[in-house]
Scaffold this motif. Structure first.
Motif, PDB file in Angstrom:
ATOM      1  N   SER A  16       0.825  -1.212   0.000  1.00  0.00           N
ATOM      2  CA  SER A  16       0.000   0.000   0.000  1.00  0.00           C
ATOM      3  C   SER A  16       0.855   1.256   0.000  1.00  0.00           C
ATOM      4  O   SER A  16       0.488   2.268  -0.607  1.00  0.00           O
ATOM      5  CB  SER A  16      -0.936   0.003   1.213  1.00  0.00           C
ATOM      6  N   PHE A  20       0.425   3.854  -2.801  1.00  0.00           N
ATOM      7  CA  PHE A  20       0.084   5.226  -2.414  1.00  0.00           C
ATOM      8  C   PHE A  20       1.004   6.226  -3.099  1.00  0.00           C
ATOM      9  O   PHE A  20       0.560   7.264  -3.603  1.00  0.00           O
ATOM     10  CB  PHE A  20       0.185   5.358  -0.895  1.00  0.00           C
ATOM     11  N   THR A 119       0.975  -5.075  -7.086  1.00  0.00           N
ATOM     12  CA  THR A 119       0.358  -4.956  -5.763  1.00  0.00           C
ATOM     13  C   THR A 119      -0.900  -5.819  -5.666  1.00  0.00           C
ATOM     14  O   THR A 119      -1.069  -6.590  -4.720  1.00  0.00           O
ATOM     15  CB  THR A 119       0.017  -3.484  -5.450  1.00  0.00           C
ATOM     16  N   TRP A 139      -6.931  -1.807  -0.029  1.00  0.00           N
ATOM     17  CA  TRP A 139      -6.150  -1.409  -1.208  1.00  0.00           C
ATOM     18  C   TRP A 139      -6.887  -0.325  -1.998  1.00  0.00           C
ATOM     19  O   TRP A 139      -6.298   0.686  -2.399  1.00  0.00           O
ATOM     20  CB  TRP A 139      -5.915  -2.634  -2.076  1.00  0.00           C
ATOM     21  N   VAL A 142      -6.836   2.993  -0.091  1.00  0.00           N
ATOM     22  CA  VAL A 142      -5.558   3.682  -0.277  1.00  0.00           C
ATOM     23  C   VAL A 142      -5.557   4.459  -1.581  1.00  0.00           C
ATOM     24  O   VAL A 142      -5.073   5.597  -1.658  1.00  0.00           O
ATOM     25  CB  VAL A 142      -4.388   2.673  -0.247  1.00  0.00           C
TER      26      VAL A 142
END
Length: 538
Positions: A16, A20, A119, A139, A142
């Motif tokens: 994350s 991000f 991810t 997820w 974020v």
């Protein structure tokens, strides 16, 4: 640290942070646009390429990077992507002119493309089915927080330090993510060889470039035949890409059409693109408006937008859990509707002297809407995807969303430049009655040239095009009138620009009706059959 190796939530935290960082850079640049234009002596279309160069490369290479993750291992690709992104952030921060900054942003986009699809792939491989929805909800949350936190964090950095720090801030985060990944994230690669469709990558790249260049540079070239020809070539190349992918469905294509047999994946992928257009299409004109029209500092402009981030941050995890338990269809629909209504509210009250307090209720509604969007969107999109297709599904889903980002930014930028060209000329004609007759023609022509050259993004920019032979002592008066022309002209241009975004967002809310609700057992949603089930050899 070894005891955390493979821990599901530690892995999610590490992924994350990287996720991000890449999405933050989609919107953090917007708040720095006036500062970059002034300090780099850049035009609006050059700064739009600072935004679009990043998103274009990100969009084009996501699917390919997802496939490379399947072959080389998602952990390996994630590490390489974070490293490239971090180095490119340093290059962005030390750039001395627009060309250097655009080039560094392209490299940054390459790093983002390499890490981002890994991810979702690692999350799906790490979490069991019963926890995967909650993980994807976090997820998705974020993603929402990163997208709307950009202007606030960027405003703080630009005001207290310099625009360069919107890139330097990535350096410690990137190093931390690299260390955590090496120590915590396991290797989850599948023992399966993959092929890569180089022809498909080249066709998709050419198609996107044609669209983005045409939209970004159209106003500069007055939408001549060459620009429209380029846009037409983009359409032809897009159709060629679809035909090419259709012919390769038995040879591991970039876009496996079997993914779209899952209706919810298809609808959520479309809504992802719409959401990106809605987010970036609003932040671009709004951040310029707050600074160049209302005269706010970058910090104050970021703080004005902060309520959306704060409300969304607290609401998104709740929306994710509710989506996992009851389904995300109506949560997503309510979120899109609230966000669209908040944009209508904002554009109705935006004027040359609107107080920041007036925007507060609308921005709270905006945060409520955004908080209900990203988590259910991610959960519903990936709920029925079989793990071995996770890389392709993640690549396709993220690619379409980033295509929405780049086309949304380019389209909104094109509309803003076009409307600004007309509104500045009209407002200059109206205000020219306040100046001596011999200078009126030059005054109007100066604003016409300013808009055409992409410099009409601030009062200091358009002031460069004032008549050169002004009477002694008249410069201050002319600059005051020029400032009035700009602020009124920008507000006039901003309204139809945001109206485009509003229409797209409401279309996304209507698209939610096509989402198929999953069957529930005891209040908990059951998962539909994997979309890969039934394929030959499975």
């Amino acid at each position: 640290m070894r005891k955390w190796h493979g821990n599901q939530w530690a892995v999610l935290l590490t992924l994350s942070l990287g996720f991000f960082m890449t999405l933050l850079d989609l919107t953090i640049v917007n708040i720095a646009i006036p500062s970059m234009i002034e300090k780099l002596d850049a035009s609006l279309d050059e700064v739009l390429w600072v935004v679009n160069g990043y998103v274009l490369i990100l969009a084009v290479l996501l699917i390919t990077a997802g496939r490379l993750g399947d072959l080389r291992g998602p952990r390996t690709m994630f590490i390489a992507g974070v490293a490239i992104f971090t180095v490119a952030s340093l290059l962005c921060g030390i750039s001395q002119n627009p060309a250097e900054l655009i080039s560094a942003r392209v490299i940054q986009g390459l790093g983002a493309a390499m890490l981002l699809p890994q991810t979702m792939t690692i999350i799906i491989a790490t979490f069991p089915a019963e926890r995967r929805g909650a993980a994807l909800g976090i997820w998705g949350a974020v993603a929402g927080v990163a997208t709307i936190a950009g202007p606030t964090l960027g405003g703080l950095l630009v005001t207290t330090l310099d625009w360069r720090w919107i890139f330097f801030v990535n350096l410690p985060i990137g190093v931390l993510v690299l260390v955590l990944t090496v120590m915590i994230v396991p290797d989850t690669r599948h023992e399966r060889r993959h092929r890569f469709d180089i022809g498909g990558v080249l066709i998709a790249t050419a198609a996107l470039f044609c669209f983005v260049f045409g939209l970004t540079e159209g106003q500069r070239y007055e939408w001549n035949a060459a620009i429209w020809g380029l846009m037409g070539a983009g359409v032809v190349l897009l159709l060629a890409f679809v035909w090419h992918q259709r012919s390769r469905q038995d040879q591991e294509p970039l876009v496996p059409f079997v993914l779209f047999k899952d209706r919810n994946f298809t609808v959520m992928t479309l809504i992802g693109a719409i959401t990106s257009i809605g987010m970036l299409g609003f932040f671009l004109p709004m951040t310029i408006y707050l600074q160049s029209v209302l005269g706010f500092s970058a910090l104050k402009a970021g703080l004005v937008l902060a309520p959306s981030s704060v409300v969304s941050m607290f609401l998104a995890p709740v929306a994710g859990r509710m989506s996992d338990r009851f389904g995300g269809k109506y949560i997503l629909m309510v979120g899109m509707t609230l966000y669209g209504l908040s944009l209508v509210w904002i554009v109705l009250i935006a004027d040359v002297s609107t107080s920041w307090v007036s925007f507060l209720p609308a921005l709270v509604v905006s945060g409520l809407g955004i908080g209900c969007v990203f988590a259910p969107m991610a959960t519903e999109a990936m709920r029925g995807v079989e793990p071995r297709l996770a890389g392709a599904a993640s690549g396709v889903n993220n690619t379409v969303r980033q295509i929405g980002s780049v086309l949304g930014t380019a389209s909104v930028g094109a509309v803003l430049q076009n409307r600004l060209a007309g509104s500045l000329k009209d407002e200059a004609t109206k205000q020219s009655g306040q100046i001596p007759a011999p200078y009126r023609g030059e005054f109007v022509t100066g604003f016409k040239n300013a808009a055409k050259e992409g410099l009409g993004t601030g009062q200091s920019s358009v002031a460069r095009h004032l008549p050169p032979d002004l009477p002694k002592g008249a410069e201050a008066q002319f600059k005051q009138i020029a400032g009035d022309v700009f602020v009124h002209g920008f507000v006039t241009a901003m309204r139809p620009t945001v109206a485009l975004t509003i229409a797209v967002v409401f279309a996304g809310a209507l698209a939610c009706f096509a989402v198929k609700r999953r069957a529930t057992t005891g209040g908990v949603q059951t998962t539909s059959p994997p979309v890969e089930a039934g394929l030959p050899g499975q």
